[in-house]
Design a protein around this motif. Structure first.
Motif, PDB file in Angstrom:
ATOM      1  N   ARG A 328       5.584  22.888  99.270  1.00 55.93           N
ATOM      2  CA  ARG A 328       6.760  23.414  99.970  1.00 55.93           C
ATOM      3  C   ARG A 328       7.324  24.629  99.230  1.00 55.93           C
ATOM      4  NH1 ARG A 328       9.775  19.256  99.528  1.00 55.93           N
ATOM      5  NH2 ARG A 328       8.731  18.114 101.216  1.00 55.93           N
ATOM      6  N   ARG A 331       4.990  27.523  99.845  1.00 60.01           N
ATOM      7  CA  ARG A 331       5.184  28.108 101.176  1.00 60.01           C
ATOM      8  C   ARG A 331       6.468  28.941 101.226  1.00 60.01           C
ATOM      9  NH1 ARG A 331       3.374  22.983 103.064  1.00 60.01           N
ATOM     10  NH2 ARG A 331       5.550  22.344 103.352  1.00 60.01           N
ATOM     11  N   HIS A 332       7.532  28.448 100.578  1.00 53.72           N
ATOM     12  CA  HIS A 332       8.787  29.211 100.542  1.00 53.72           C
ATOM     13  C   HIS A 332       8.590  30.536  99.819  1.00 53.72           C
ATOM     14  CE1 HIS A 332      13.067  30.026 100.378  1.00 53.72           C
ATOM     15  NE2 HIS A 332      12.976  30.196  99.070  1.00 53.72           N
ATOM     16  N   HIS A 333       7.854  30.525  98.720  1.00 51.49           N
ATOM     17  CA  HIS A 333       7.605  31.759  97.973  1.00 51.49           C
ATOM     18  C   HIS A 333       6.802  32.747  98.814  1.00 51.49           C
ATOM     19  CE1 HIS A 333       6.687  34.429  94.646  1.00 51.49           C
ATOM     20  NE2 HIS A 333       5.389  34.290  94.911  1.00 51.49           N
ATOM     21  N   VAL A 334       5.766  32.257  99.472  1.00 51.01           N
ATOM     22  CA  VAL A 334       4.939  33.142 100.303  1.00 51.01           C
ATOM     23  C   VAL A 334       5.754  33.695 101.469  1.00 51.01           C
ATOM     24  CG1 VAL A 334       2.921  33.208 101.807  1.00 51.01           C
ATOM     25  CG2 VAL A 334       2.790  32.037  99.615  1.00 51.01           C
ATOM     26  N   THR A 335       6.601  32.833 102.057  1.00 49.79           N
ATOM     27  CA  THR A 335       7.430  33.294 103.167  1.00 49.79           C
ATOM     28  C   THR A 335       8.409  34.369 102.711  1.00 49.79           C
ATOM     29  OG1 THR A 335       7.241  31.100 104.183  1.00 49.79           O
ATOM     30  CG2 THR A 335       8.987  32.530 104.984  1.00 49.79           C
ATOM     31  N   SER A 336       8.997  34.188 101.525  1.00 48.55           N
ATOM     32  CA  SER A 336       9.930  35.195 100.992  1.00 48.55           C
ATOM     33  C   SER A 336       9.223  36.524 100.750  1.00 48.55           C
ATOM     34  CB  SER A 336      10.574  34.688  99.703  1.00 48.55           C
ATOM     35  OG  SER A 336      11.257  33.469  99.928  1.00 48.55           O
ATOM     36  N   ARG A 338       6.553  37.608 102.261  1.00 41.82           N
ATOM     37  CA  ARG A 338       6.228  38.213 103.557  1.00 41.82           C
ATOM     38  C   ARG A 338       7.469  38.828 104.205  1.00 41.82           C
ATOM     39  NH1 ARG A 338       2.280  33.534 106.199  1.00 41.82           N
ATOM     40  NH2 ARG A 338       0.466  33.947 104.852  1.00 41.82           N
ATOM     41  N   ALA A 339       8.618  38.152 104.068  1.00 42.96           N
ATOM     42  CA  ALA A 339       9.842  38.710 104.624  1.00 42.96           C
ATOM     43  C   ALA A 339      10.211  40.024 103.936  1.00 42.96           C
ATOM     44  CB  ALA A 339      10.985  37.707 104.491  1.00 42.96           C
ATOM     45  N   CYS A 342       7.976  42.732 105.234  1.00 46.28           N
ATOM     46  CA  CYS A 342       8.355  43.114 106.593  1.00 46.28           C
ATOM     47  C   CYS A 342       9.595  44.012 106.591  1.00 46.28           C
ATOM     48  CB  CYS A 342       8.606  41.870 107.431  1.00 46.28           C
ATOM     49  SG  CYS A 342       7.110  40.921 107.806  1.00 46.28           S
TER      50      CYS A 342
END
Length: 553
Positions: A328, A331-336, A338-339, A342
């Motif tokens: 988890r 995934r949070h690190h990867v999502t950050s 990617r954000a 972007c």
């Protein structure tokens, strides 16, 4: 006189209907639409997907039986408790790998417990009970000469029918445990049990017909035997139709003389006329070897249901929780990241769009249209004079383009490496033997009557055998067995090779004085099997000194 207000009247039906009929209907609807419990196979699939806590349901259902079975083997309860934990630890590890048993979970756990008990007996024989030591001293397995068509017919049934027959007939357990193991509803119990008995009855008769093909008389009486046994597989002779009972009686009278003279048909009639008793008497000794039936049932009834998960399962649940938290966070690190990428891409695109817009809409300077730009005002104190033809002073206009801040250099954090799941406490990975080997003669699991020779060889007298467990034949089919002998085999030595507990030999050959014989297998073999080597001497005894064995395509 005080006035008493009227009591409010009950709405709906009253009387006997409200007292008896409505509660029964509500209970019926509750049981009808209540979802069944997860079966053992469904729980194993959940464990394979990472839900380690689901395995506690299998522990609750089967731990009393496994603990009672091991208690009949050991002399003290501590050894039985340790072997019970190791049995479930091994089963949990296999389920986590996705290795589903080919039999019912109860029988699979009892077979695993028996194997662990035999291995522990080899190291600490004094911790086991006297009957189990006697059984283990005689070879630790069942008689190879015993053949049972009832057991063969049982193996032909699907796993769910094997499970319901084992729980209801062999072990005599209650309906609740059987329904939970199979994931059935209460109203499906009777129909499913009846279908399982009928399927076993038909499979047995089909095996009997195949076995009796060599005798024309047995084939002729096969249909009459099936008619005489119709309905007897349910353990009762009662019938609602008198004609069916008359047909059964007439068929039995016609084959009575044949049954008196034919042992094969008489055995079939005996097995199927009292199917439940024959299942309880024949199946456990043939499938497990060690089976103290009455003592096992008494100890199983006295075993408590475990209230807490065992230590290995609690550790596995904690490890799975830590792995979920780590994933988890990842995934949070990867999502950050990617954000952030972007947002930076959006800002860069906005800046490029504004720059292009300004370059298109902004008016062109006068000198670009052929006009003379105005001269800058002169300072009267300066000594500079603008002469004709002299170059104009250069004017620097500030740029109106927005300044994009440089991209901050974020340090790259190393991607965490997934840690392999910890093995449960007490788990021992079984050692595989490569079939292409060579497999040393001393690598056997069990033996009877053999003696150790020089340089790791084994001397086999007549009637003895060696057993090798967990022999990996790989994915390429092996068709030949190569034996390396310390000395040429005595003339007339007969070698029999079996795989697992099969009644049909995988290879049968007569060795003729060679030191490296090759034996052809009846069919190509792949996967993991148990190899059994038997020797029968014709003259000289002992007649074979085995050094190693290997299998080739």
């Amino acid at each position: 006189m005080t006035h008493t207000p009227d009591k409010p009247r009950r709405k709906g039906p009253t009387g006997l209907h409200a007292r008896f009929v409505e509660p029964y209907q509500r209970a019926l609807e509750h049981h009808r639409f209540r979802p069944p419990a997860d079966s053992d196979a469904l729980i194993a699939a959940r464990v394979h997907r990472g839900d380690a806590a689901a395995f506690q349901a299998i522990v609750v259902r089967h731990r009393p039986a496994v603990a009672a079975y091991l208690r009949t083997c050991t002399a003290d309860p501590h050894t039985a408790e340790d072997l019970t934990d190791r049995t479930f630890a091994r089963a949990f590890a296999a389920a986590a790998r996705g290795s589903d048993p080919t039999m019912s979970w109860r029988l699979h756990l009892l077979a695993t417990a028996r194997g662990l008990a035999v291995r522990a007996w080899g190291h600490r024989p004094d911790t086991f009970a006297a009957p189990f030591r006697t059984w283990a001293d005689t070879g630790g397995t069942w008689s190879l000469e015993s053949r049972s068509r009832l057991a063969e017919a049982y193996r032909l049934l699907p796993e769910r029918w094997q499970t319901v027959l084992w729980h209801t007939v062999v072990e005599g357990e209650g309906r609740a445990v059987t329904l939970a193991c199979l994931g059935l509803r209460r109203e499906e119990y009777g129909r499913f049990t009846s279908r399982a008995r009928t399927a076993l009855h038909e499979a047995y008769l089909e095996l009997h017909q195949r076995t009796a093909e060599s005798s024309a008389e047995c084939v002729r009486y096969g249909a009459l035997l099936a008619t005489a046994l119709t309905g007897s597989s349910y353990g009762t002779d009662r019938t609602y139709d008198g004609s069916v009972a008359y047909e059964r009686k007439a068929a039995y009278e016609r084959i009575a003389d044949h049954l008196a003279g034919c042992a094969l048909c008489r055995e079939a009639y005996t097995d199927l006329s009292d199917l439940d008793a024959q299942l309880r008497a024949q199946l456990p000794p043939l499938l497990l070897g060690w089976w103290p039936g009455p003592e096992y049932r008494e100890l199983r009834a006295a075993q408590p249901v475990p209230a807490r998960p065992p230590a290995f399962l609690a550790e596995a649940v904690r490890t799975a929780a830590r792995e979920r938290r780590r994933r988890r966070a990842l995934r949070h690190h990867v999502t950050s990241r990617r954000a952030a990428v972007c947002l930076l891409t959006l800002a860069l695109g906005t800046w490029l769009s504004l720059s292009l817009y300004e370059s298109l809409v902004r008016p062109a300077p006068p000198h670009a249209l052929g006009e003379q730009p105005p001269l800058p005002p002169q300072d009267p104190d300066t000594t500079h004079s603008a002469l004709p033809g002299s170059p104009e002073p250069t004017r620097t206009t500030p740029s109106t383009a927005p300044v994009v801040p440089p991209r901050p250099g974020a340090t790259q954090r190393p991607r965490p490496t997934p840690t392999p799941p910890l093995e449960p406490a007490g788990y021992e990975e079984p050692q595989l033997l490569d079939a292409t080997g060579p497999i040393p003669a001393e690598a056997f699991t069990l033996h009877t009557g053999t003696t150790a020779g020089p340089d790791g060889t084994r001397t086999l007298p007549s009637g003895t055998w060696l057993r090798y467990d967990n022999v990996d034949f790989g994915t390429t089919a092996k068709h030949r067995a190569h034996l390396r002998l310390a000395a040429p085999a005595a003339p007339g030595t007969q070698l029999t090779l079996r795989l697992d507990d099969s009644a049909t030999p995988a290879a049968l050959a007569t060795l003729s004085g060679t030191a490296s014989p090759d034996v052809s297998l009846t069919e190509g073999t792949t996967g993991i099997h148990t190899v059994l080597i038997e020797v029968t001497c014709a003259g000289t005894d002992p007649c074979l000194r085995l050094a190693s064995t290997s299998f080739t395509p």
